[in-house]
Structure formats: C-alpha cells, structure tokens
Write a protein that holds these residues in place. Sequence first.
Motif, short mmCIF file in Angstrom:
data_model
loop_
_atom_site.label_atom_id
_atom_site.label_comp_id
_atom_site.label_asym_id
_atom_site.label_seq_id
_atom_site.Cartn_x
_atom_site.Cartn_y
_atom_site.Cartn_z
N LYS A 1 -15.19 4.02 3.05
CA LYS A 1 -13.81 4.06 2.59
C LYS A 1 -13.09 2.75 2.87
O LYS A 1 -13.26 2.14 3.93
CB LYS A 1 -13.07 5.21 3.29
CG LYS A 1 -11.70 5.51 2.74
CD LYS A 1 -11.14 6.77 3.37
CE LYS A 1 -9.79 7.14 2.78
NZ LYS A 1 -9.23 8.36 3.39
N ASN A 2 -12.26 2.32 1.91
CA ASN A 2 -11.40 1.16 2.11
C ASN A 2 -10.04 1.63 2.63
O ASN A 2 -9.38 2.45 1.98
CB ASN A 2 -11.19 0.41 0.80
CG ASN A 2 -12.46 -0.19 0.25
OD1 ASN A 2 -13.41 -0.43 0.98
ND2 ASN A 2 -12.49 -0.44 -1.04
N LEU A 3 -9.65 1.11 3.76
CA LEU A 3 -8.36 1.47 4.34
C LEU A 3 -7.35 0.35 4.08
O LEU A 3 -7.65 -0.82 4.28
CB LEU A 3 -8.49 1.70 5.84
CG LEU A 3 -9.43 2.81 6.28
CD1 LEU A 3 -9.43 2.94 7.79
CD2 LEU A 3 -9.04 4.14 5.63
N PRO A 4 -6.14 0.69 3.62
CA PRO A 4 -5.14 -0.34 3.34
C PRO A 4 -4.67 -1.00 4.63
O PRO A 4 -4.43 -0.34 5.64
CB PRO A 4 -4.01 0.44 2.68
CG PRO A 4 -4.18 1.85 3.15
CD PRO A 4 -5.65 2.05 3.33
N CYS A 5 -4.55 -2.32 4.58
CA CYS A 5 -4.02 -3.02 5.77
C CYS A 5 -3.25 -4.27 5.36
O CYS A 5 -3.01 -5.14 6.20
CB CYS A 5 -5.15 -3.37 6.74
SG CYS A 5 -6.39 -4.53 6.11
N GLY A 6 -2.83 -4.35 4.09
CA GLY A 6 -2.21 -5.56 3.60
C GLY A 6 -0.69 -5.60 3.66
O GLY A 6 -0.09 -6.54 3.16
N GLY B 1 4.31 -0.09 3.34
CA GLY B 1 4.55 1.09 4.16
C GLY B 1 3.50 1.32 5.24
O GLY B 1 3.82 1.86 6.31
N PHE B 2 2.28 0.89 4.98
CA PHE B 2 1.22 1.06 5.98
C PHE B 2 1.52 0.23 7.23
O PHE B 2 1.27 0.66 8.35
CB PHE B 2 -0.13 0.67 5.38
CG PHE B 2 -0.46 1.41 4.12
CD1 PHE B 2 -0.90 2.73 4.17
CD2 PHE B 2 -0.31 0.82 2.88
CE1 PHE B 2 -1.18 3.43 3.01
CE2 PHE B 2 -0.59 1.51 1.71
CZ PHE B 2 -1.03 2.83 1.78
N PHE B 3 2.07 -0.96 7.02
CA PHE B 3 2.41 -1.83 8.14
C PHE B 3 3.53 -1.22 8.97
O PHE B 3 3.57 -1.38 10.19
CB PHE B 3 2.83 -3.20 7.59
CG PHE B 3 3.14 -4.23 8.63
CD1 PHE B 3 2.13 -4.80 9.39
CD2 PHE B 3 4.44 -4.66 8.84
CE1 PHE B 3 2.41 -5.79 10.33
CE2 PHE B 3 4.73 -5.63 9.78
CZ PHE B 3 3.71 -6.20 10.53
N ARG B 4 4.44 -0.51 8.31
CA ARG B 4 5.53 0.14 9.05
C ARG B 4 5.09 1.44 9.72
O ARG B 4 5.64 1.84 10.73
CB ARG B 4 6.71 0.41 8.10
CG ARG B 4 7.43 -0.85 7.67
CD ARG B 4 8.67 -0.55 6.84
NE ARG B 4 8.38 -0.25 5.44
CZ ARG B 4 8.60 0.89 4.85
NH1 ARG B 4 9.12 1.91 5.53
NH2 ARG B 4 8.30 1.06 3.57
N PHE C 1 5.26 -7.83 1.71
CA PHE C 1 6.39 -6.95 2.05
C PHE C 1 7.52 -7.23 1.08
O PHE C 1 7.43 -8.11 0.22
CB PHE C 1 6.83 -7.11 3.51
CG PHE C 1 7.50 -8.42 3.85
CD1 PHE C 1 8.87 -8.49 4.04
CD2 PHE C 1 6.76 -9.59 4.03
CE1 PHE C 1 9.51 -9.68 4.36
CE2 PHE C 1 7.38 -10.78 4.36
CZ PHE C 1 8.75 -10.83 4.53
N HIS C 2 8.59 -6.44 1.19
CA HIS C 2 9.74 -6.55 0.30
C HIS C 2 10.97 -6.93 1.11
O HIS C 2 11.11 -6.51 2.27
CB HIS C 2 10.01 -5.22 -0.41
CG HIS C 2 8.82 -4.63 -1.07
ND1 HIS C 2 7.90 -3.85 -0.39
CD2 HIS C 2 8.39 -4.69 -2.36
CE1 HIS C 2 6.96 -3.46 -1.24
NE2 HIS C 2 7.23 -3.95 -2.43
N PRO C 3 11.91 -7.67 0.55
CA PRO C 3 13.12 -8.00 1.30
C PRO C 3 13.88 -6.79 1.81
O PRO C 3 14.47 -6.84 2.90
CB PRO C 3 13.95 -8.79 0.27
CG PRO C 3 12.93 -9.40 -0.64
CD PRO C 3 11.85 -8.37 -0.76
N TRP C 4 13.87 -5.68 1.07
CA TRP C 4 14.61 -4.49 1.54
C TRP C 4 13.98 -3.87 2.79
O TRP C 4 14.65 -3.09 3.48
CB TRP C 4 14.72 -3.44 0.43
CG TRP C 4 13.44 -2.95 -0.17
CD1 TRP C 4 12.86 -3.36 -1.35
CD2 TRP C 4 12.56 -1.94 0.35
NE1 TRP C 4 11.69 -2.68 -1.58
CE2 TRP C 4 11.48 -1.80 -0.56
CE3 TRP C 4 12.58 -1.14 1.50
CZ2 TRP C 4 10.43 -0.90 -0.36
CZ3 TRP C 4 11.53 -0.24 1.70
CH2 TRP C 4 10.47 -0.13 0.79
N GLU C 5 12.74 -4.25 3.11
CA GLU C 5 12.10 -3.66 4.29
C GLU C 5 12.63 -4.23 5.60
O GLU C 5 12.34 -3.67 6.67
CB GLU C 5 10.59 -3.85 4.20
CG GLU C 5 9.93 -2.99 3.14
CD GLU C 5 8.42 -3.09 3.15
OE1 GLU C 5 7.78 -2.20 3.74
OE2 GLU C 5 7.88 -4.07 2.59
#
Length: 279
Positions: free
Chosen positions: A191-196, A199-202, A228-232
Amino acid sequence: MIVTLKNAMTVDVEDYFQVSAFEPYIAKNQWDALPHRVANNTHRVLDLFAAHGVKATFFTLGWVAERYPDLVKRIVAEGHELACHGYEHIRVTEQTPAQFRADVAKTKLILEDLGGVAVQGYRAASYSINASNLWALDILQEEGFAYSSSIYPVKHDLYGMPDAPRFRYEPLAGHPDFKEIPITTLKIGAKNLPCGGGGFFRFYPYAVSKWAFRRVNQAEQQAAIFYFHPWEIDPEQPRQSGLNLKTRTRHYLNLQRMEDRIKQLLRDFEWDTMAKVFL
C-alpha cells in the motif's frame, strides 16, 4: 554515505471557500461576495519562506491572480516558481477535453502576462487526473507545459491513482521532455500511504511526516514533494455552517498547529522549487 537531497516545497494558491469539498455548500457566484483571505495568507507564506531562505513553487489559480496581481508579482520577484492551478479550481474529472484545454490555456496566459515568466508546471484541482482522463496530460504537453504534478498514487475517496508510479516519470510516448511528478507517498507493504502534505500532515503528529520524508530521501534516495494551502495557516478563517462531519474535520483539523509544523519542516529538510528539483 547519506546524500542530502533537496525536496520540492509547493503551495496551492486558493482561498478557503474554493476547496473542492465546499462545492456543495458555496456556489462560485458567491465567491466575490465572501471575505477574501488568500492574498494576506499567501503573503504570510512568502514571509515565512523568506525568513528560512526557502524557494517554492506556487500553483496559482487564475481567478486569484486576476484579483491580486501584486501577489503574483511578489512570488516571481522573490525567486519562486509560478505555476498553474487552473482558473477556478474545477476538477479535471468535471471537464471535457475542450473545456480543460481552454481552462489551462487561459490560466497560463494570465499568469505569464502578470508574472513576466514562462509557466512550466500544472497541478490539477484536487489531484483530479487519474486513469479515466489521462488525455489531460497530452493537452498539457501540447499547451506548452513541461510537467504536471496532478496524480496522487493513493486510494482515496476523492482522488487517487494507486497503480501510478510513485516518482517522476514520462507519461507520454514520444514526449520524453514532459514529466508527471506525483505527490509523495510512502510504500508500506503493498500500500502507498500519503505523506506529501495537506490534511494528512495536519492529522498525524509531525514526527510521522518527518520519519516518512527521511525514509523517502535516505532509504529510497528520492526527492519528495510537500504541498499545503495558504488557508491552512489561517485558523481565524470564517467557519462554514452546514458541513458534514467528514468535511468539517478534514478542513479545520489542527489549523492552529500548521504554521509551527511548517516552520519545523523548513528547518529539518532542504527545499527548492519543482523545476529546480525535478527538471
């Protein structure tokens, strides 16, 4: 010997009300009437990068660029890469090939006119290029882009192409100069797990992201992408009512911790633009 790799720092320049998850709640014809926070938040991001000596790639909506041209000019003036995020955050899965071509061509022209630089990169709204619409990559190449960063090789309820390559590759036969540069994942078993980022980082403790990036850099000797996004970094953004639990949790979780986590990430790794890292 462990070689220190540079990773690509990226920002998807869109406002809080433009995220795909809010589409059922906020109509596009309401956007101009809502409080805009994208310019101030992106200037804060630029200040953050300047303080840490980091250059990044800003995938920018044409809608934002038209309303905040000075923001585009600052991105370019400070040595960052200006790239395309489409005009108004329409997912490619919702477009015909003709609509997609018109969208990216229009946005590329807006960005290049305002920034005075060639735009090489494109990122689809919500990573919406997948096995069903790979024709989009041909159109990007034909419209003069050098790379896409639009495929997320994970299984997700909103996006993903889990069987796609995990690292930079050449998706178009006969066009080796065009690259797809997928968002970073960590392979655990099959399985590939998201880490880029995002929301996963938060959601996960910072130590998990740091470990994943170190493993990609050191064990696999591959450069990674963070987004990431500026709104984050804006926990004071207007809160939307009527959201379902999943959407509310994904959007607002740990916004108050995001800026400090990004500062730590900027200190812990080496960063540069997509073009310099991957092209």
